[in-house]
Design an enzyme around this catalytic site. Structure first.
Site, short mmCIF file in Angstrom:
data_model
loop_
_atom_site.label_atom_id
_atom_site.label_comp_id
_atom_site.label_asym_id
_atom_site.label_seq_id
_atom_site.Cartn_x
_atom_site.Cartn_y
_atom_site.Cartn_z
N CYS A 250 0.81 -1.22 0.00
CA CYS A 250 0.00 0.00 0.00
C CYS A 250 0.84 1.27 0.00
O CYS A 250 0.32 2.36 -0.26
CB CYS A 250 -0.95 0.00 1.19
SG CYS A 250 -0.14 -0.24 2.78
N GLY A 422 -2.46 7.83 11.28
CA GLY A 422 -2.72 8.94 12.17
C GLY A 422 -4.11 9.53 11.99
O GLY A 422 -4.96 9.00 11.27
N GLY A 425 -5.67 10.15 8.50
CA GLY A 425 -6.40 9.08 7.81
C GLY A 425 -7.40 8.36 8.69
O GLY A 425 -7.86 7.28 8.35
N ASN A 427 -6.92 7.14 11.77
CA ASN A 427 -6.33 6.08 12.59
C ASN A 427 -5.90 6.62 13.94
O ASN A 427 -5.66 7.82 14.11
CB ASN A 427 -5.11 5.47 11.90
CG ASN A 427 -5.43 4.76 10.59
OD1 ASN A 427 -4.53 4.40 9.85
ND2 ASN A 427 -6.71 4.57 10.28
#
Length: 507
Positions: A250, A422, A425, A427
C-alpha cells in the site's frame, strides 16, 4: 448451504477464541526470558520457510512475484524480530528513580488479527510475532482468497511457539472465514484489541466494533521528482518500487509528479528501466480496465503483471515491460489513473512550479491517501523538510523505494506490515505498528512533593464574642508595641481595629 457455512465458520471462530483465551491466561505467567525464547524460535522458523510460503501465496492468490513475496516474508519475520528482540514487554519495564515512577507492562489479552490478500503470509507472521512478544493471544481471520497460505504460515508459527514452550492455542485461526464470522470475532466479548489490515470497509467495521483497534487507511502515494534529483537514479528506483510484487504494497508510488524542466529526461529514464508510456487511445483503453465504475478499482488487476494488464486492455507492449505509465492532468474519483491502483500502473503529472507540485501531491492525498505515505526524490534538503512539515502523511521516504522503504526494508523506520495513518487518515496512530502498541503500561508513582491544602474560602463568620476577644487581643498587642499606654486611648484603637476587621470581612 451458505447459511451452514456461516454457522460452521462462527463456531470455529468461537472455539479458537476460547482456546486462545485459556492459553493467554497461562502465557501471562511467562517470564521475559521465556517469551523472548519463543519469539526467537518462531521468527527463525518462519524465516526458514520464507521462500516456500512465498510460492504458496503466489500460487493461491495469483498475485505478486515469488521473489518479492519472499522479501516481504523476510521483513515480517527476521527484520521484525531484530527490531523487537531487546524490548522489555514483561513485568517492570522502566524505572525513573529521580521521580520515583515505575512502569509495568500488561498485555491486552486476546487480539483479532485480520489478514489481507495482498500480503497474506508476511502479515500473518508479523502479527503473530508482535503478539507473542507482548504475551497476547491472537485469533486470525484470513482473507478468503488467501486462506491456505495464511494458515500454512500460522501453523509454522504455532508449532515453533509450542516447541519453545508456549501453550497450545496461543495462535488460532478461522479456516473457513466468512464476513459473519469475522464481524462476530471483532465484536466478541473476549477480544481485547483488533489489528485490522485490509480494505477500507473491513477497517471501518473494526473501528465500529466498539473495541480498541489499529487499522490502516488507503495509500494513494504521490512521488515528487524535484529538479535537483539524480533523475537516472530516481527513475530506476521508482520503476523497481512500482513493479515490486506487482504493486501490492500500500505504500507503493501511485502517481509521479515531476518538475517540467526535467520531465523529458525523466521519461527517457523511465523507458530505459522498462516503463511503457501509453498513447492517448491506449490510456483510454486502460482507464476502462482500471476502474469500470467511477472511484472503484477493478480487483482483477490487483497484483498482476504489466504484461497481463496490458493484454486485458488490448494493448501490445514489449515483453520486458515492467510498468505502464500515462500522462495525466486531472485528479478525481472519475480519473482512474489518479486513484490507488495496487498494480504496476503509474500516473505522470508535470508541474510548472514547486508550488504546483505540492498542490498536485496534496490533491492526490486528499483523494484517498491522507495520512499514509509520500515519496520524494531531491538533493535539496530544504525541499524535503518543507514537504515533511506541510504534507498530511505519517511517513515520507526520501531518495529510496517507497514501497519497501515504508515497511522498513530500505530505511530506518520500524519494520512493520501495518502502517498507521494517524488522525489524517482516521487512525489512532501514525506509527509503523509494532510490539509496543500491544501492551498496556501501568504506572506506580511514589509521593515526591509536599503540598499545603488550602482551607475553603467561605468560612462561617465569627461570633460576636469571638470577634470582641480578638479585638481585645489586638489592642493589647498594639499598646505593648507602641509603649505609649499613657498617651493613647485604648477605646480609639479598638474602634480603629473594628473598622479594619469589618472591611476585611466584607472583602
Amino acid at each position: 448451504m451458505q447459511f451452514d457455512h456461516d454457522l460452521q465458520s462462527i463456531q470455529e471462530m468461537r472455539d479458537a477464541l476460547q482456546k486462545a483465551k485459556e492459553a493467554q491466561q497461562k502465557y501471562m505467567a511467562f517470564s521475559q526470558e521465556q517469551v523472548d525464547a519463543i519469539v526467537k524460535r518462531v521468527a527463525e522458523a518462519a524465516f526458514a520457510k520464507s521462500l516456500e510460503l512465498a510460492k504458496f501465496a503466489v500460487e493461491e492468490t495469483r498475485m505478486g512475484i515469488v521473489e518479492h513475496k519472499r522479501m516481504k516474508n523476510d521483513v515480517g519475520s527476521m527484520a521484525v524480530y531484530q527490531s523487537i528482540k531487546n524490548e522489555k514487554t514483561v513485568g517492570i519495564i522502566k524505572e525513573d528513580h529521580a521521580n520515583k515512577v515505575v512502569e509495568v507492562a500488561a498485555p491486552f489479552g486476546v487480539i483479532a488479527g485480520i489478514i489481507p490478500t495482498t500480503n497474506p503470509t508476511s502479515t500473518a507472521i508479523f502479527k503473530a510475532l508482535i503478539s507473542l512478544k507482548t504475551r497476547n493471544g491472537i485469533v486470525f481471520s484470513p482473507h478468503p482468497r488467501a486462506v491456505k497460505c495464511t494458515i500454512a504460515a500460522l501453523k509454522i508459527c504455532l508449532e515453533a511457539a509450542k516447541e519453545a514452550g508456549a501453550p497450545d492455542g496461543i495462535i488460532g485461526w478461522i479456516s473457513k472465514p466468512t464476513m459473519a464470522a469475522t464481524t462476530e470475532l471483532m465484536k466478541h466479548r473476549d477480544i481485547d484489541l483488533i489489528l485490522a489490515t485490509g480494505g477500507k470497509d473491513l477497517v471501518r467495521a473494526a473501528y465500529s466494533s466498539g473495541k480498541p483497534a489499529y487499522g490502516v487507511g488507503p495509500g494513494n502515494v504521490p512521488v515528487y521528482v524535484e529538479k535537483s534529483a539524480d533523475i537516472a537514479k530516481a527513475m530506476k528506483m521508482i520503476v523497481e518500487s512500482k513493479s515490486f510484487d506487482h504493486g501490492t504494497i500500500c505504500a507503493t508510488e501511485q502517481a509521479m509528479v515531476v518538475d517540467r524542466n526535467v520531465q523529458q529526461l525523466a521519461i527517457r529514464e523511465l523507458k530505459k528501466n522498462g516503463a511503457y508510456l501509453l498513447d492517448d487511445q491506449e490510456k483510454v483503453n486502460l482507464e476502462k480496465v482500471i476502474s469500470p465504475l467511477p472511484g472503484k478499482l477493478n480487483p482483477n488487476i490487483v497484483g498482476q503483471s504489466a504484461l497481463k494488464i496490458a493484454e486485458m486492455a488490448g494493448i501490445s507492449v514489449p515483453s520486458d515491460t515492467r510498468i505502464l505509465v500515462a500522462e495525466e492532468t486531472r485528479v478525481g474519483k472519475d480519473v482512474p489513473f489518479s486513484i490507488e491502483k495496487l498494480s504496476p500502473i503509474l500516473a505522470l503529472y508535470t508541474a510548472d512550479s514547486y508550488y504546483q507540485a505540492k498542490e498536485i501531491c496534496l490533491s492526490l492525498l486528499n483523494l484517498g491517501g491522507r495520512g499514509h505515505s509520500l515519496s520524494l526524490h531531491t538533493n535539496d534538503d530544504k525541499v524535503a523538510r518543507e514537504f515533511a512539515l506541510e504534507m498530511p502523511v505519517s511517513r515520507l521516504m526520501v531518495n529510496t523505494l517507497s514501497s519497501i522503504g515504508a515497511v522498513g526494508a530500505t530505511t530506518g523506520l520500524v519494520p512493520s506490515l501495518t502502517l498507521g495513518c494517524g488522525s489524517f487518515g482516521g487512525n489512532i496512530t501514525s506509527d509503523n505498528v509494532s510490539a509496543k502498541h500491544l501492551i498496556n503500561i501501568k504506572r506506580m508513582a511514589y509521593g515526591t512533593k509536599e503540598v499545603i491544602i488550602p482551607k475553603p474560602g467561605n468560612q462561617p463568620s465569627q461570633t460576636k464574642s469571638e470577634s470582641a476577644e480578638n479585638v481585645s487581643e489586638i489592642v493589647e498587642q498594639v499598646l505593648k508595641q507602641v509603649n505609649l499606654a499613657g498617651n493613647v486611648d485604648p477605646n480609639l484603637i479598638s474602634e480603629m481595629v473594628n473598622q479594619v476587621l469589618k472591611k476585611y470581612q466584607m472583602n
